[in-house]
Design a protein around this motif. Structure first.
Motif, PDB file in Angstrom:
ATOM      1  N   THR A 114      -9.205 -26.994  17.863  1.00 13.79           N
ATOM      2  CA  THR A 114      -7.759 -27.036  17.679  1.00 13.79           C
ATOM      3  C   THR A 114      -7.310 -25.762  16.956  1.00 13.79           C
ATOM      4  O   THR A 114      -8.038 -25.216  16.113  1.00 13.79           O
ATOM      5  CB  THR A 114      -7.334 -28.267  16.872  1.00 13.79           C
ATOM      6  N   VAL A 115      -6.107 -25.303  17.301  1.00 15.42           N
ATOM      7  CA  VAL A 115      -5.623 -24.016  16.779  1.00 15.42           C
ATOM      8  C   VAL A 115      -4.276 -24.197  16.094  1.00 15.42           C
ATOM      9  O   VAL A 115      -3.416 -24.927  16.596  1.00 15.42           O
ATOM     10  CB  VAL A 115      -5.409 -22.999  17.921  1.00 15.42           C
ATOM     11  N   GLU A 116      -4.105 -23.527  14.974  1.00 19.97           N
ATOM     12  CA  GLU A 116      -2.790 -23.455  14.335  1.00 19.97           C
ATOM     13  C   GLU A 116      -2.433 -21.979  14.185  1.00 19.97           C
ATOM     14  O   GLU A 116      -3.284 -21.156  13.859  1.00 19.97           O
ATOM     15  CB  GLU A 116      -2.841 -24.128  12.962  1.00 19.97           C
ATOM     16  N   SER A 117      -1.167 -21.673  14.447  1.00 15.09           N
ATOM     17  CA  SER A 117      -0.697 -20.303  14.344  1.00 15.09           C
ATOM     18  C   SER A 117       0.156 -20.162  13.082  1.00 15.09           C
ATOM     19  O   SER A 117       0.973 -21.029  12.792  1.00 15.09           O
ATOM     20  CB  SER A 117       0.134 -20.006  15.593  1.00 15.09           C
ATOM     21  N   VAL A 118      -0.040 -19.070  12.352  1.00 18.42           N
ATOM     22  CA  VAL A 118       0.699 -18.865  11.104  1.00 18.42           C
ATOM     23  C   VAL A 118       1.911 -17.968  11.371  1.00 18.42           C
ATOM     24  O   VAL A 118       1.772 -16.894  11.957  1.00 18.42           O
ATOM     25  CB  VAL A 118      -0.201 -18.190  10.045  1.00 18.42           C
ATOM     26  N   ASP A 119       3.061 -18.412  10.919  1.00 20.44           N
ATOM     27  CA  ASP A 119       4.300 -17.668  11.105  1.00 20.44           C
ATOM     28  C   ASP A 119       4.565 -16.862   9.837  1.00 20.44           C
ATOM     29  O   ASP A 119       5.083 -17.391   8.852  1.00 20.44           O
ATOM     30  CB  ASP A 119       5.432 -18.674  11.376  1.00 20.44           C
ATOM     31  N   SER A 120       4.155 -15.583   9.835  1.00 23.20           N
ATOM     32  CA  SER A 120       4.285 -14.796   8.604  1.00 23.20           C
ATOM     33  C   SER A 120       4.583 -13.340   8.931  1.00 23.20           C
ATOM     34  O   SER A 120       3.824 -12.684   9.643  1.00 23.20           O
ATOM     35  CB  SER A 120       2.977 -14.866   7.794  1.00 23.20           C
ATOM     36  N   TYR A 121       5.704 -12.856   8.408  1.00 26.10           N
ATOM     37  CA  TYR A 121       6.044 -11.439   8.585  1.00 26.10           C
ATOM     38  C   TYR A 121       4.968 -10.544   7.965  1.00 26.10           C
ATOM     39  O   TYR A 121       4.526  -9.557   8.555  1.00 26.10           O
ATOM     40  CB  TYR A 121       7.415 -11.167   7.945  1.00 26.10           C
ATOM     41  N   ARG A 122       4.527 -10.871   6.753  1.00 29.90           N
ATOM     42  CA  ARG A 122       3.573  -9.999   6.064  1.00 29.90           C
ATOM     43  C   ARG A 122       2.206  -9.991   6.747  1.00 29.90           C
ATOM     44  O   ARG A 122       1.581  -8.948   6.871  1.00 29.90           O
ATOM     45  CB  ARG A 122       3.450 -10.397   4.584  1.00 29.90           C
TER      46      ARG A 122
END
Ligand SMILES: Nc1nc2c(ncn2[C@@H]2O[C@H](COP(=O)(O)OP(=O)(O)OP(=O)(O)O)[C@@H](O)[C@H]2O)c(=O)[nH]1
Ligand SMILES: C[C@H](OP(=O)(O)O)C(=O)O
Length: 241
Positions: free
Chosen positions: A184-192
């Motif tokens: 299973t995969v989770e994507s991180v929403d991060s500008y930095r």
């Protein structure tokens, strides 16, 4: 958890050639590495530099840089003393060789050119797998921080069948590899975390938002924002030396 920081010690950051000399690119890569190592350490993890060559061999003898007392062109990593593993294979082979097998702890991979990374942004990557929150069925096997332009800026892997295939649209490839492995995969929403420094346009972000040695380095070399009617760019007060 092992936190790998891959580092191309020889001829790094070639895409910055329009604005930095070869020596400056080598120094800038080292300074960004130092920022990343410091930030990883601040999250309570010990970074492992996965380098193509020993770091000591990379001499930085820039006349202009040596005149800048504020800037250490090798990057200051006082008190960190990271483990350094030398592996001159391709990026994917070197990282793949250190990913977890069955029963192993998770392994994180954080690129050395994330000049904006902060402990808080890095925690958003680590949190789903190794944070203090409640463990349950929703814990992902792989957490990915995509980079702008399709790359994979950072990863945490807790699945023995996951493998890496960097370059090109590696974010898409890594999502596919995970699915094919049953992870299973989770994507991180991060500008930095999403901002890696590859091209001259990326320097705008460092000048604007950088808080570490990389931003100080660009400042010392005379980089500043160039604003006009179009998109903001950077310019320096003299050409490459
Ligand atoms: N260990 C290792 N690290 C690498 C290798 N290639 C790139 N890296 C590192 O992986 C990250 C992403 O690298 P890229 O931006 O694709 O490549 P780069 O060499 O930094 O820059 P370019 O020359 O402009 O492609 C950076 O932290 C690099 O230092 C490699 O072959 N081996
Ligand atoms: C290594 C490569 O980095 P980029 O060239 O996208 O910065 C990738 O993330 O697959």
């Amino acid at each position: 958890m092992e936190v790998l920081v891959p580092f191309a010690a020889e001829r790094p950051k070639t895409r910055l050639e329009p604005v930095l000399s070869a020596e400056e690119r080598a120094a800038f890569a080292r300074v960004m590495l130092a920022d990343v190592l410091e930030t990883v350490t601040e999250t309570g993890h010990d970074p492992v530099v996965l380098s193509t060559a020993p770091l000591e061999d990379r001499a930085v003898e820039s006349e202009r840089l040596s005149r800048e007392p504020e800037v250490d062109p090798r990057g200051t990593i006082e008190g960190i003393d990271p483990q350094i593993v030398i592996d001159d294979r391709s990026l994917s082979a070197a990282v793949g060789g250190r990913l977890p097998g069955p029963g192993d702890d998770p392994v994180a991979v954080v690129m050395a050119d994330l000049a904006l990374v902060t402990p808080v942004s890095l925690e958003t990557l680590f949190e789903p797998l190794v944070g203090d929150g409640p463990r349950g069925e929703s814990v992902p096997d792989v957490v990915i921080a995509p980079g702008r332009g399709g790359g994979t800026n950072a990863l945490v892997v807790d699945h023995p069948q996951f493998s890496v295939d960097y370059h090109g649209a590696s974010y898409r490839d890594h999502v596919r590899i995970a699915r094919e492995a049953g992870a299973t995969v989770e994507s991180v929403d991060s500008y930095r975390l999403g901002t890696d420094v590859d091209e001259p346009a990326d320097l705008v972000e460092v000048v604007l938002h950088g808080e570490g040695q990389a931003a100080a380095f660009l400042d010392a070399l005379g980089f500043d924002l160039e604003t006009g009617s179009g998109r903001v760019t950077v310019a320096r007060d003299s050409g490459p030396i």
